[in-house]
Design an enzyme around this catalytic site. Sequence first.
Site, PDB file in Angstrom:
ATOM      1  CB  CYS A  24      31.955  24.848   3.996  1.00  0.00           C
ATOM      2  SG  CYS A  24      31.333  26.404   3.553  1.00  0.00           S
ATOM      3  CG  ASN A  27      28.042  29.613   0.309  1.00  0.00           C
ATOM      4  OD1 ASN A  27      27.376  30.081  -0.147  1.00  0.00           O
ATOM      5  ND2 ASN A  27      29.647  29.377  -0.023  1.00  0.00           N
ATOM      6  CB  CYS A  29      34.514  30.503   6.861  1.00  0.00           C
ATOM      7  SG  CYS A  29      33.654  31.485   7.789  1.00  0.00           S
ATOM      8  NE  ARG A  30      34.565  24.899   6.825  1.00  0.00           N
ATOM      9  CZ  ARG A  30      33.894  24.014   7.183  1.00  0.00           C
ATOM     10  NH1 ARG A  30      34.721  22.928   7.477  1.00  0.00           N
ATOM     11  NH2 ARG A  30      32.801  23.932   7.537  1.00  0.00           N
ATOM     12  CB  SER A  31      32.178  26.593   0.252  1.00  0.00           C
ATOM     13  OG  SER A  31      31.324  27.476   0.839  1.00  0.00           O
ATOM     14  CG  ASP A 141      33.710  25.344  11.179  1.00  0.00           C
ATOM     15  OD1 ASP A 141      34.241  26.802  10.987  1.00  0.00           O
ATOM     16  OD2 ASP A 141      32.681  25.349  11.423  1.00  0.00           O
TER      17      ASP A 141
HETATM   18  P1  4NP Z   1      31.823  27.585   7.006  1.00  0.00           P
HETATM   19  O1  4NP Z   1      32.039  28.318   8.450  1.00  0.00           O
HETATM   20  O2  4NP Z   1      31.189  26.524   6.953  1.00  0.00           O
HETATM   21  O3  4NP Z   1      33.261  27.182   6.574  1.00  0.00           O
HETATM   22  O4  4NP Z   1      31.386  28.957   6.294  1.00  0.00           O
HETATM   23  C1  4NP Z   1      30.995  28.322   9.467  1.00  0.00           C
HETATM   24  C2  4NP Z   1      30.167  29.334   9.239  1.00  0.00           C
HETATM   25  C3  4NP Z   1      29.262  29.603  10.200  1.00  0.00           C
HETATM   26  C4  4NP Z   1      29.006  28.586  10.918  1.00  0.00           C
HETATM   27  C5  4NP Z   1      29.822  27.585  11.246  1.00  0.00           C
HETATM   28  C6  4NP Z   1      30.809  27.354  10.431  1.00  0.00           C
HETATM   29  N1  4NP Z   1      27.936  28.861  12.181  1.00  0.00           N
HETATM   30  O5  4NP Z   1      27.816  28.091  13.114  1.00  0.00           O
HETATM   31  O6  4NP Z   1      27.182  29.872  11.855  1.00  0.00           O
END
Ligand code: 4NP
Length: 174
Positions: A24, A27, A29-31, A141
Amino acid sequence: MALKGFPPLRPITLKDPYKMVFVCLGNICRSPTGEGVMQHLVKEAGFENYFLIDSAGTASFHTGEPANSKSRAIAEKHGVQLLSRARQFRSADLDEFDLILVMDNENRDNVLRLCTTDEQREKVQLLRDYDPKPGDGEVPDPYYGGLDGFENVFQIVKRSCEQLLFKLKSQVSV
Ligand code: 4NP
């Protein structure tokens, strides 16, 4: 371009486990949810030694961090532990892994940009291509939203991983 719904298949053995990396943006939340859920499912199926499961982010800004506390809380509610530490996706992962499961189109574009061969490009697939309820094809997201968004991510990831593992299990030689 990857064939929709078809992971690159090969015989899966103890000597040559099938390697998957969930990708993602951050790294956190989703992954990590993908990694934790798939790890849980392969263990439940008695196949934990036949699969190697990892996760990574296309960005580096959360490197070293554990999974987001809301992601962990939702996963734990469903009996799944998220134990990852964030790392950035690297070019070497394109050869290291059999299957690269991205969460959204932006992740896919960023990973495809690193590819130099068709063999690498074929490994890059949207996780939601395996969701029986694919929606718009992306795992949304959840970072800036509430707990319900994290629950939604968990359910999408779980459905998709179950379907993917169902396909992959037929390749396992015990
Ligand atoms: P992820 O979510 O891609 O599912 O881990 C996010 C985590 C952090 C951010 C955006 C999405 N950020 O903008 O910091």
